[in-house]
Scaffold this active site. Structure first.
Site, PDB file in Angstrom:
ATOM      1  N   ARG A  32       0.817  -1.219   0.000  1.00  0.00           N
ATOM      2  CA  ARG A  32       0.000   0.000   0.000  1.00  0.00           C
ATOM      3  C   ARG A  32       0.861   1.285   0.000  1.00  0.00           C
ATOM      4  NH1 ARG A  32      -5.434  -0.633   1.263  1.00  0.00           N
ATOM      5  NH2 ARG A  32      -5.450   1.041   2.794  1.00  0.00           N
ATOM      6  N   ASP A  71      -3.700  11.859   9.568  1.00  0.00           N
ATOM      7  CA  ASP A  71      -4.972  11.747   8.832  1.00  0.00           C
ATOM      8  C   ASP A  71      -5.647  13.104   8.962  1.00  0.00           C
ATOM      9  OD1 ASP A  71      -7.816  11.118   8.252  1.00  0.00           O
ATOM     10  OD2 ASP A  71      -7.169   9.035   8.377  1.00  0.00           O
ATOM     11  N   TYR A  99      -8.850   5.463  16.818  1.00  0.00           N
ATOM     12  CA  TYR A  99      -8.006   5.852  15.671  1.00  0.00           C
ATOM     13  C   TYR A  99      -7.794   7.367  15.662  1.00  0.00           C
ATOM     14  CZ  TYR A  99      -6.637   6.756  10.818  1.00  0.00           C
ATOM     15  OH  TYR A  99      -5.975   7.201   9.690  1.00  0.00           O
TER      16      TYR A  99
HETATM   17  N1  LIG Z   1      -5.152   4.694   2.926  1.00  0.00           N
HETATM   18  C1  LIG Z   1      -5.642   5.916   3.067  1.00  0.00           C
HETATM   19  O1  LIG Z   1      -6.433   6.390   2.233  1.00  0.00           O
HETATM   20  C2  LIG Z   1      -5.245   6.747   4.265  1.00  0.00           C
HETATM   21  C3  LIG Z   1      -6.057   7.811   4.659  1.00  0.00           C
HETATM   22  C4  LIG Z   1      -5.696   8.556   5.781  1.00  0.00           C
HETATM   23  C5  LIG Z   1      -4.524   8.267   6.488  1.00  0.00           C
HETATM   24  N2  LIG Z   1      -3.765   7.214   6.074  1.00  0.00           N
HETATM   25  C6  LIG Z   1      -2.541   6.906   6.842  1.00  0.00           C
HETATM   26  O2  LIG Z   1      -1.457   6.691   5.961  1.00  0.00           O
HETATM   27  C7  LIG Z   1      -0.632   5.605   6.422  1.00  0.00           C
HETATM   28  C8  LIG Z   1      -0.521   4.516   5.338  1.00  0.00           C
HETATM   29  O3  LIG Z   1      -1.836   4.107   5.000  1.00  0.00           O
HETATM   30  P1  LIG Z   1      -2.152   2.630   4.448  1.00  0.00           P
HETATM   31  O4  LIG Z   1      -3.620   2.605   4.166  1.00  0.00           O
HETATM   32  O5  LIG Z   1      -1.186   2.263   3.399  1.00  0.00           O
HETATM   33  O6  LIG Z   1      -1.825   1.794   5.792  1.00  0.00           O
HETATM   34  P2  LIG Z   1      -2.431   0.392   6.266  1.00  0.00           P
HETATM   35  O7  LIG Z   1      -2.603  -0.472   5.071  1.00  0.00           O
HETATM   36  O8  LIG Z   1      -3.629   0.637   7.122  1.00  0.00           O
HETATM   37  O9  LIG Z   1      -1.282  -0.132   7.226  1.00  0.00           O
HETATM   38  C9  LIG Z   1       0.053  -0.223   6.795  1.00  0.00           C
HETATM   39  C10 LIG Z   1       0.751  -1.345   7.481  1.00  0.00           C
HETATM   40  O10 LIG Z   1       0.699  -1.237   8.898  1.00  0.00           O
HETATM   41  C11 LIG Z   1       1.214  -2.469   9.355  1.00  0.00           C
HETATM   42  N3  LIG Z   1       0.744  -2.868  10.685  1.00  0.00           N
HETATM   43  C12 LIG Z   1      -0.528  -3.066  11.120  1.00  0.00           C
HETATM   44  N4  LIG Z   1      -0.501  -3.591  12.374  1.00  0.00           N
HETATM   45  C13 LIG Z   1       0.818  -3.727  12.720  1.00  0.00           C
HETATM   46  C14 LIG Z   1       1.507  -4.210  13.859  1.00  0.00           C
HETATM   47  N5  LIG Z   1       0.853  -4.728  14.935  1.00  0.00           N
HETATM   48  N6  LIG Z   1       2.858  -4.195  13.865  1.00  0.00           N
HETATM   49  C15 LIG Z   1       3.537  -3.723  12.810  1.00  0.00           C
HETATM   50  N7  LIG Z   1       2.953  -3.249  11.686  1.00  0.00           N
HETATM   51  C16 LIG Z   1       1.607  -3.260  11.643  1.00  0.00           C
HETATM   52  C17 LIG Z   1       0.770  -3.555   8.369  1.00  0.00           C
HETATM   53  O11 LIG Z   1       1.947  -4.293   7.995  1.00  0.00           O
HETATM   54  P3  LIG Z   1       1.865  -5.827   7.466  1.00  0.00           P
HETATM   55  O12 LIG Z   1       1.038  -5.760   6.196  1.00  0.00           O
HETATM   56  O13 LIG Z   1       3.276  -6.216   7.222  1.00  0.00           O
HETATM   57  O14 LIG Z   1       1.204  -6.646   8.549  1.00  0.00           O
HETATM   58  C18 LIG Z   1       0.185  -2.728   7.228  1.00  0.00           C
HETATM   59  O15 LIG Z   1       0.542  -3.209   5.976  1.00  0.00           O
HETATM   60  C19 LIG Z   1      -1.282   5.113   7.718  1.00  0.00           C
HETATM   61  O16 LIG Z   1      -0.621   5.706   8.814  1.00  0.00           O
HETATM   62  C20 LIG Z   1      -2.726   5.603   7.625  1.00  0.00           C
HETATM   63  O17 LIG Z   1      -3.324   5.821   8.879  1.00  0.00           O
HETATM   64  C21 LIG Z   1      -4.087   6.445   4.998  1.00  0.00           C
END
Ligand SMILES: NC(=O)c1ccc[n+]([C@@H]2O[C@H](COP(=O)([O-])OP(=O)(O)OC[C@H]3O[C@@H](n4cnc5c(N)ncnc54)[C@H](OP(=O)(O)O)[C@@H]3O)[C@@H](O)[C@H]2O)c1
Length: 245
Positions: free
Chosen positions: A16, A143, A156
């Site tokens: 991601r 966020d 969150y």
């Molecule tokens: N996606 C969006 O549209 C969006 C919107 C607002 C904010 N954000 C922020 O942007 C950042 C990246 O977003 P994303 O959607 O790509 O993130 P995500 O998919 O929600 O999480 C990224 C990674 O966090 C790791 N993770 C979860 N639990 C864990 C644990 N216990 N120990 C270690 N690692 C752990 C996982 O790694 P593994 O896969 O290796 O388990 C997962 O792949 C995040 O901080 C998110 O809050 C994203």
């Protein structure tokens, strides 16, 4: 900061947004430590793609809910491999829609541990590696919802609001050697288990009338890495959603 030859740790970088950041930084000349938890195969694949770009890469697994031990393990591994670390990007996160009445102590602890406590102790371990004259950067993924009140996603939102405060405090505490900034994404990727329809629905509420992409986050991170007079900032990358009603 001239990025060529620098060393970055990116948490949650196997898949991601974190993965996109790892590849974008490698393109910019940075060697990368991919932190992952369960996505081992994807982490190895991302490392292989970084090496194809002519940069070094290692993958380190750690459960960030054991935040203090995980932080030491990750930073020690990268220093053992590369001799130093210049950039820390805290991207790993959990995102559950838990309101007050349905959330459990486990929900509270897991969000606070992974989204806030882990970046805190990673920043501490990172800063401890610095010697006089060395400069570095921390970028926290927060966020746009962290900056305003709203119902739902309570643990969150609170964890990400705490991460904004941590960003602002560390910008002062770690200046002038380490700049600390945050990026506040809007709708970039659907949460795991949701498809593109989730983003189509969100687009109607976004002033720019569309979702963003991981490339938008990469562009913002590269801007902050180069912006030598910017610290303590939270950069919204949300199509203006933070102003929507
Ligand atoms: N996606 C969006 O549209 C969006 C919107 C607002 C904010 N954000 C922020 O942007 C950042 C990246 O977003 P994303 O959607 O790509 O993130 P995500 O998919 O929600 O999480 C990224 C990674 O966090 C790791 N993770 C979860 N639990 C864990 C644990 N216990 N120990 C270690 N690692 C752990 C996982 O790694 P593994 O896969 O290796 O388990 C997962 O792949 C995040 O901080 C998110 O809050 C994203």
């Amino acid at each position: 900061m001239n990025l060529e030859g620098k060393v970055a740790v990116i948490t949650g970088a196997a898949v991601r947004i974190g993965r996109s950041l790892a590849l974008a930084l490698a393109e910019a000349g940075v060697d990368i430590c991919i932190h992952y938890h369960s996505s081992k195969q994807e982490a190895e694949q991302t490392c292989a793609e970084i090496r194809q770009r002519g940069r070094k890469a290692i993958a380190v697994s750690a459960d960030l809910s054991d935040s203090c031990n995980a932080a030491a393990l990750i930073i020690n591994a990268v220093v053992a491999e590369f001799g130093r670390v210049d950039i820390l990007i805290n991207s790993a996160s959990v995102f559950e829609n838990k309101s007050l009445l349905i959330s459990t102590e486990f929900d509270w602890d897991s969000h606070l541990d992974i989204n806030l406590k882990a970046p805190y102790f990673l920043s501490q371990q990172f800063a401890k590696t610095f010697h006089p004259g060395q400069t570095g950067q921390i970028i926290n993924l927060v966020d746009w919802r962290a900056l305003r009140a709203g119902a739902g996603h309570l643990p969150y939102r609170i964890s990400k609001a705490g991460l904004v405060t941590l960003t602002e405090c560390l910008a002062l505490e770690l200046a002038p050697e380490i700049r600390v900034n945050a990026i506040a994404p809007g709708a970039i990727l659907p949460p795991p288990g949701q498809d593109a329809k989730y983003l189509d629905k969100r687009a109607a509420q976004i002033p720019l009338k569309r979702a963003g992409s991981p490339q938008d986050i990469c562009d913002a991170v590269l801007y902050l890495l180069h912006a030598d007079f910017v610290t303590g900032e939270v950069l919204n990358v949300s199509g203006g959603e933070q102003f929507s009603s």
